[in-house]
Design a protein around this motif. Sequence first.
Motif, PDB file in Angstrom:
ATOM      1  N   ALA A  26      -0.170  20.402 -13.573  1.00 40.22           N
ATOM      2  CA  ALA A  26      -1.395  20.618 -14.343  1.00 40.22           C
ATOM      3  C   ALA A  26      -2.496  21.094 -13.395  1.00 40.22           C
ATOM      4  O   ALA A  26      -2.706  20.510 -12.328  1.00 40.22           O
ATOM      5  CB  ALA A  26      -1.832  19.332 -15.036  1.00 40.22           C
ATOM      6  N   LEU A  27      -3.175  22.164 -13.786  1.00 41.22           N
ATOM      7  CA  LEU A  27      -4.295  22.697 -13.021  1.00 41.22           C
ATOM      8  C   LEU A  27      -5.516  22.682 -13.922  1.00 41.22           C
ATOM      9  O   LEU A  27      -5.522  23.312 -14.984  1.00 41.22           O
ATOM     10  CB  LEU A  27      -4.006  24.124 -12.543  1.00 41.22           C
ATOM     11  N   PHE A  28      -6.542  21.934 -13.527  1.00 42.48           N
ATOM     12  CA  PHE A  28      -7.772  21.821 -14.308  1.00 42.48           C
ATOM     13  C   PHE A  28      -8.534  23.138 -14.259  1.00 42.48           C
ATOM     14  O   PHE A  28      -8.822  23.671 -13.196  1.00 42.48           O
ATOM     15  CB  PHE A  28      -8.634  20.689 -13.752  1.00 42.48           C
ATOM     16  N   LEU A  29      -8.843  23.685 -15.445  1.00 35.70           N
ATOM     17  CA  LEU A  29      -9.565  24.958 -15.524  1.00 35.70           C
ATOM     18  C   LEU A  29     -11.024  24.782 -15.925  1.00 35.70           C
ATOM     19  O   LEU A  29     -11.850  25.647 -15.657  1.00 35.70           O
ATOM     20  CB  LEU A  29      -8.880  25.878 -16.542  1.00 35.70           C
ATOM     21  N   GLY A  30     -11.338  23.717 -16.576  1.00 36.99           N
ATOM     22  CA  GLY A  30     -12.687  23.476 -17.065  1.00 36.99           C
ATOM     23  C   GLY A  30     -12.633  22.388 -18.121  1.00 36.99           C
ATOM     24  O   GLY A  30     -11.576  21.835 -18.393  1.00 36.99           O
ATOM     25  N   THR A  31     -13.739  22.093 -18.717  1.00 38.25           N
ATOM     26  CA  THR A  31     -13.826  21.017 -19.693  1.00 38.25           C
ATOM     27  C   THR A  31     -12.734  21.109 -20.753  1.00 38.25           C
ATOM     28  O   THR A  31     -12.725  22.007 -21.576  1.00 38.25           O
ATOM     29  CB  THR A  31     -15.206  21.027 -20.375  1.00 38.25           C
ATOM     30  N   GLY A  32     -11.782  20.180 -20.677  1.00 37.37           N
ATOM     31  CA  GLY A  32     -10.708  20.108 -21.653  1.00 37.37           C
ATOM     32  C   GLY A  32      -9.660  21.196 -21.566  1.00 37.37           C
ATOM     33  O   GLY A  32      -8.811  21.308 -22.436  1.00 37.37           O
ATOM     34  N   ARG A  33      -9.679  22.006 -20.514  1.00 38.27           N
ATOM     35  CA  ARG A  33      -8.715  23.108 -20.395  1.00 38.27           C
ATOM     36  C   ARG A  33      -7.860  22.933 -19.139  1.00 38.27           C
ATOM     37  O   ARG A  33      -8.387  22.670 -18.054  1.00 38.27           O
ATOM     38  CB  ARG A  33      -9.439  24.455 -20.332  1.00 38.27           C
ATOM     39  N   TYR A  34      -6.560  23.073 -19.328  1.00 39.80           N
ATOM     40  CA  TYR A  34      -5.612  22.955 -18.231  1.00 39.80           C
ATOM     41  C   TYR A  34      -4.579  24.073 -18.316  1.00 39.80           C
ATOM     42  O   TYR A  34      -4.184  24.471 -19.398  1.00 39.80           O
ATOM     43  CB  TYR A  34      -4.853  21.617 -18.297  1.00 39.80           C
ATOM     44  N   ALA A  35      -4.136  24.540 -17.166  1.00 37.80           N
ATOM     45  CA  ALA A  35      -2.959  25.400 -17.099  1.00 37.80           C
ATOM     46  C   ALA A  35      -1.806  24.453 -16.797  1.00 37.80           C
ATOM     47  O   ALA A  35      -1.902  23.606 -15.913  1.00 37.80           O
ATOM     48  CB  ALA A  35      -3.114  26.433 -15.989  1.00 37.80           C
ATOM     49  N   ARG A  36      -0.728  24.555 -17.564  1.00 40.54           N
ATOM     50  CA  ARG A  36       0.384  23.611 -17.418  1.00 40.54           C
ATOM     51  C   ARG A  36       1.692  24.353 -17.211  1.00 40.54           C
ATOM     52  O   ARG A  36       1.876  25.466 -17.686  1.00 40.54           O
ATOM     53  CB  ARG A  36       0.501  22.738 -18.657  1.00 40.54           C
ATOM     54  N   ALA A  37       2.612  23.671 -16.528  1.00 46.21           N
ATOM     55  CA  ALA A  37       3.955  24.207 -16.309  1.00 46.21           C
ATOM     56  C   ALA A  37       4.884  23.039 -16.013  1.00 46.21           C
ATOM     57  O   ALA A  37       4.433  21.918 -15.763  1.00 46.21           O
ATOM     58  CB  ALA A  37       3.952  25.195 -15.153  1.00 46.21           C
ATOM     59  N   SER A  38       6.178  23.292 -16.040  1.00 47.79           N
ATOM     60  CA  SER A  38       7.199  22.305 -15.694  1.00 47.79           C
ATOM     61  C   SER A  38       8.225  22.947 -14.792  1.00 47.79           C
ATOM     62  O   SER A  38       8.418  24.163 -14.808  1.00 47.79           O
ATOM     63  CB  SER A  38       7.890  21.768 -16.945  1.00 47.79           C
ATOM     64  N   ALA A  39       8.921  22.105 -14.021  1.00 46.71           N
ATOM     65  CA  ALA A  39       9.972  22.584 -13.130  1.00 46.71           C
ATOM     66  C   ALA A  39      11.040  21.509 -12.998  1.00 46.71           C
ATOM     67  O   ALA A  39      10.778  20.326 -13.208  1.00 46.71           O
ATOM     68  CB  ALA A  39       9.385  22.918 -11.767  1.00 46.71           C
ATOM     69  N   ALA A  40      12.232  21.940 -12.636  1.00 50.61           N
ATOM     70  CA  ALA A  40      13.357  21.012 -12.517  1.00 50.61           C
ATOM     71  C   ALA A  40      13.378  20.270 -11.185  1.00 50.61           C
ATOM     72  O   ALA A  40      13.842  19.137 -11.107  1.00 50.61           O
ATOM     73  CB  ALA A  40      14.669  21.760 -12.708  1.00 50.61           C
ATOM     74  N   THR A  41      12.873  20.902 -10.123  1.00 51.55           N
ATOM     75  CA  THR A  41      12.878  20.265  -8.807  1.00 51.55           C
ATOM     76  C   THR A  41      11.472  20.265  -8.219  1.00 51.55           C
ATOM     77  O   THR A  41      10.605  21.036  -8.650  1.00 51.55           O
ATOM     78  CB  THR A  41      13.815  21.007  -7.826  1.00 51.55           C
ATOM     79  N   LEU A  42      11.280  19.435  -7.208  1.00 52.91           N
ATOM     80  CA  LEU A  42       9.967  19.362  -6.570  1.00 52.91           C
ATOM     81  C   LEU A  42       9.629  20.679  -5.869  1.00 52.91           C
ATOM     82  O   LEU A  42       8.492  21.139  -5.925  1.00 52.91           O
ATOM     83  CB  LEU A  42       9.925  18.202  -5.579  1.00 52.91           C
ATOM     84  N   GLU A  43      10.600  21.297  -5.241  1.00 53.59           N
ATOM     85  CA  GLU A  43      10.345  22.581  -4.575  1.00 53.59           C
ATOM     86  C   GLU A  43       9.921  23.647  -5.590  1.00 53.59           C
ATOM     87  O   GLU A  43       8.971  24.397  -5.353  1.00 53.59           O
ATOM     88  CB  GLU A  43      11.585  23.046  -3.815  1.00 53.59           C
ATOM     89  N   GLU A  44      10.613  23.711  -6.721  1.00 54.06           N
ATOM     90  CA  GLU A  44      10.233  24.659  -7.776  1.00 54.06           C
ATOM     91  C   GLU A  44       8.846  24.323  -8.319  1.00 54.06           C
ATOM     92  O   GLU A  44       8.071  25.225  -8.649  1.00 54.06           O
ATOM     93  CB  GLU A  44      11.248  24.621  -8.915  1.00 54.06           C
ATOM     94  N   ALA A  45       8.516  23.038  -8.410  1.00 49.54           N
ATOM     95  CA  ALA A  45       7.199  22.627  -8.905  1.00 49.54           C
ATOM     96  C   ALA A  45       6.099  23.084  -7.960  1.00 49.54           C
ATOM     97  O   ALA A  45       5.038  23.538  -8.403  1.00 49.54           O
ATOM     98  CB  ALA A  45       7.155  21.114  -9.082  1.00 49.54           C
TER      99      ALA A  45
END
Length: 82
Positions: A26-45
């Motif tokens: 999760a990357l905070f972009l501003g009030t109530g807004r986040y860029a989100r993603a998922s990954a299978a491994t820590l390196e990919e994350a």
Amino acid sequence: MNQKRIHPADAAQAAILRNAVRYDIALFLGTGRYARASAATLEEARIEAQRLVASNPNPHGQRRPLIYGVTAEGRSALVTSN
């Protein structure tokens, strides 16, 4: 010889990260807004986190994405640098 004892909360968090089946970013972009993603491994994350930072520039300075390890039961713990 005194060995540093591990705090129970730190031990629980380490157990969650050891058993993680996916990593959410999760990357905070501003009030109530986040860029989100998922990954299978820590390196990919970590790679995905860098991609989120690059695709969402912040004029007020660099924000660091948060990476959470998630178990099959849904428990999560924050991945820290140590």
